[in-house]
Scaffold this active site. Structure first.
Site, PDB file in Angstrom:
ATOM      1  N   THR A  33      29.887 -98.533  60.462  1.00  0.00           N
ATOM      2  CA  THR A  33      30.998 -99.150  61.197  1.00  0.00           C
ATOM      3  C   THR A  33      30.552 -99.933  62.425  1.00  0.00           C
ATOM      4  O   THR A  33      31.114-100.984  62.735  1.00  0.00           O
ATOM      5  CB  THR A  33      31.989 -98.034  61.638  1.00  0.00           C
ATOM      6  OG1 THR A  33      32.542 -97.470  60.466  1.00  0.00           O
ATOM      7  CG2 THR A  33      33.108 -98.566  62.500  1.00  0.00           C
TER       8      THR A  33
ATOM      9  N   SER B 201      27.419 -96.195  54.876  1.00  0.00           N
ATOM     10  CA  SER B 201      26.502 -95.072  54.644  1.00  0.00           C
ATOM     11  C   SER B 201      26.925 -94.186  53.485  1.00  0.00           C
ATOM     12  O   SER B 201      26.138 -93.376  53.010  1.00  0.00           O
ATOM     13  CB  SER B 201      26.321 -94.246  55.909  1.00  0.00           C
ATOM     14  OG  SER B 201      27.432 -93.416  56.137  1.00  0.00           O
TER      15      SER B 201
ATOM     16  N   THR C 264      28.604 -93.230  59.983  1.00  0.00           N
ATOM     17  CA  THR C 264      28.772 -91.814  60.318  1.00  0.00           C
ATOM     18  C   THR C 264      28.946 -90.915  59.084  1.00  0.00           C
ATOM     19  O   THR C 264      28.643 -89.735  59.147  1.00  0.00           O
ATOM     20  CB  THR C 264      29.997 -91.609  61.241  1.00  0.00           C
ATOM     21  OG1 THR C 264      31.156 -92.101  60.571  1.00  0.00           O
ATOM     22  CG2 THR C 264      29.822 -92.300  62.563  1.00  0.00           C
ATOM     23  N   ASP C 265      29.439 -91.513  57.972  1.00  0.00           N
ATOM     24  CA  ASP C 265      29.805 -90.654  56.833  1.00  0.00           C
ATOM     25  C   ASP C 265      28.642 -89.781  56.350  1.00  0.00           C
ATOM     26  O   ASP C 265      28.836 -88.610  56.032  1.00  0.00           O
ATOM     27  CB  ASP C 265      30.328 -91.500  55.668  1.00  0.00           C
ATOM     28  CG  ASP C 265      31.727 -92.039  55.950  1.00  0.00           C
ATOM     29  OD1 ASP C 265      32.375 -91.534  56.882  1.00  0.00           O
ATOM     30  OD2 ASP C 265      32.160 -92.967  55.244  1.00  0.00           O
TER      31      ASP C 265
ATOM     32  N   GLN D 293      30.855 -71.747  53.538  1.00  0.00           N
ATOM     33  CA  GLN D 293      31.889 -72.777  53.740  1.00  0.00           C
ATOM     34  C   GLN D 293      32.341 -72.806  55.185  1.00  0.00           C
ATOM     35  O   GLN D 293      32.995 -73.752  55.608  1.00  0.00           O
ATOM     36  CB  GLN D 293      33.084 -72.498  52.826  1.00  0.00           C
ATOM     37  CG  GLN D 293      32.744 -72.640  51.370  1.00  0.00           C
ATOM     38  CD  GLN D 293      33.909 -72.354  50.444  1.00  0.00           C
ATOM     39  OE1 GLN D 293      35.063 -72.322  50.860  1.00  0.00           O
ATOM     40  NE2 GLN D 293      33.603 -72.164  49.183  1.00  0.00           N
ATOM     41  N   CYS D 294      32.043 -71.751  55.939  1.00  0.00           N
ATOM     42  CA  CYS D 294      32.390 -71.751  57.376  1.00  0.00           C
ATOM     43  C   CYS D 294      31.310 -72.532  58.110  1.00  0.00           C
ATOM     44  O   CYS D 294      30.130 -72.181  58.013  1.00  0.00           O
ATOM     45  CB  CYS D 294      32.383 -70.349  57.960  1.00  0.00           C
ATOM     46  SG  CYS D 294      33.508 -69.232  57.182  1.00  0.00           S
TER      47      CYS D 294
HETATM   48  N1  ASP Z   1      32.156 -95.645  56.181  1.00  0.00           N
HETATM   49  C1  ASP Z   1      31.399 -95.827  57.400  1.00  0.00           C
HETATM   50  C2  ASP Z   1      29.949 -95.501  57.113  1.00  0.00           C
HETATM   51  O1  ASP Z   1      29.610 -94.362  57.030  1.00  0.00           O
HETATM   52  C3  ASP Z   1      31.953 -94.962  58.472  1.00  0.00           C
HETATM   53  C4  ASP Z   1      31.263 -95.055  59.807  1.00  0.00           C
HETATM   54  O2  ASP Z   1      30.254 -95.660  60.019  1.00  0.00           O
HETATM   55  O3  ASP Z   1      31.834 -94.463  60.755  1.00  0.00           O
HETATM   56  O4  ASP Z   1      29.163 -96.395  56.968  1.00  0.00           O
END
Ligand code: ASP
Length: 338
Positions: free
Chosen positions: A12, A58, A89-90, A271-272
């Site tokens: 992003t 990502s 971030t993903d 899972q926690c």
């Molecule tokens: N879909 C984006 C990625 O992971 C989300 C992000 O960067 O926040 O590339």
């Protein structure tokens, strides 16, 4: 003055809006950062900029991209004091974990960062994430793969994406933050990992067949028989609480035994997010121990998956993978808790 290499991989932070939604825009991002005054301010490290081709969302990153990033760091390791990897971030926590295993004997900061709002937008969090990451990479106090995001510096293989829209997108539920950035950057040295004295090396991963199975009430284990016992080398079982399973009706145990006989390694994570697996605590966890499953201890699933890739790419056989799986290799688990 220290020197930092910025590597833009997508995400992003460098995206602009198109008819099809946000997409990486290398040209825009290059122009934006070369015009960013704060990156040229006194006290900032000197830097060079590189980008991968193609730039990716990502969610599309896989083993070959991890290998490419690792190799790029290795190729430029001597020329720079630190590295800032701009990443979506993903899957940032997966890439950070993967790099932590891949880069053996690392003694320089490798900081992954990105943003929730693209740099092209007024309220972008990308500016602070990038600038603070540059300072941390230039200062060279932490010598590990980390994620810096929303004011927190976290060990990469302890981090997990927690929020899809908050500015503090990552947490490290089982290990303290390595630093907090407020008015100043406060490092928590007691949480740092002591760098190993092995020589630095990049150990790329093979595309090993790995699976993650999250159990749920009512799961019909027999539906997974073929995949679990015949196709996979590494299996991460996401169990309840401290490593407990629904009643396996004597289906899972033979399947896991068969998988083990075929050379697969089964690791149990929780899972926690905040947990340490202890398969001896309840009868519901015992079945896993009996089937030869290993404890993922307090590892994130991201760390367990990437550690399996790493170990199957570098060990001679499944026995060796099992031996290292329950050991602390890069600060990803607390061995004494097993
Ligand atoms: N879909 C984006 C990625 O992971 C989300 C992000 O960067 O926040 O590339």
């Amino acid at each position: 003055m220290s020197r930092v290499l910025i590597l833009h991989t997508g995400g992003t932070i460098g995206m602009t809006k198109t008819e099809k939604g946000y997409q990486p825009d290398g040209e825009y991002f290059r122009r934006a950062i070369f015009h960013m005054d704060s990156l040229k301010a006194s006290g900032m490290p000197e830097w060079d900029f590189m980008e991968t081709d193609p730039l990716l969302d990502s969610s599309r990153m896989a083993v070959s991209e991890w290998n490419m990033i690792g190799q790029l760091i290795a190729n430029h390791y001597e020329a720079y004091d630190g590295f800032v990897i701009l990443h979506g971030t993903d899957t940032m926590a997966y890439t950070a974990s993967a790099l932590s295993f891949m880069l053996k004997g690392l003694r320089k900061p490798v900081i992954l960062t990105g943003s929730q709002i693209p740099l092209c937008e007024t309220r972008s969090d990308g500016r602070d994430n990038l600038i603070t990451s540059m300072i941390i990479a230039g200062e060279g106090k932490v010598k590990e793969v980390c994620i810096y995001f929303g004011g927190l510096l976290l060990r990469g293989n302890r981090a997990t994406k927690y929020s899809a829209d908050g500015m503090q997108a990552f947490l490290s539920p089982n290990w303290p933050a390595l630093a907090e950035a407020g008015i100043s950057i406060r490092y928590h040295r007691s949480a740092f990992r002591k760098p190993s004295d092995e020589p630095f090396a990049c150990r790329p991963f093979a595309n090993v067949p790995i699976g993650v199975l999250k159990v749920f009430p009512g799961i019909q284990f027999e539906l997974f028989a073929n995949v679990l016992s015949l196709k996979l080398k590494g299996i991460v079982l996401e169990a309840f609480g401290s490593g407990n399973l629904p009643d396996d009706k004597n289906v899972l145990l033979p399947m896991l035994k068969e998988a083990g006989a075929n050379g697969a390694v089964v690791v149990v994570c929780s899972q926690c997010p905040q947990a340490t697996v202890n398969m001896n605590a309840y009868e519901a966890g015992l079945v896993l121990r009996q089937a030869g499953a290993l404890s993922g201890c307090d590892m994130t699933s991201e760390a367990a998956v990437t550690k399996l890739y790493y170990l199957f790419s570098t060990c001679r056989n499944a026995e060796e993978v099992k031996m290292y799986m329950e050991r602390d290799l890069r600060g990803e688990l607390r061995e004494e808790m097993i």
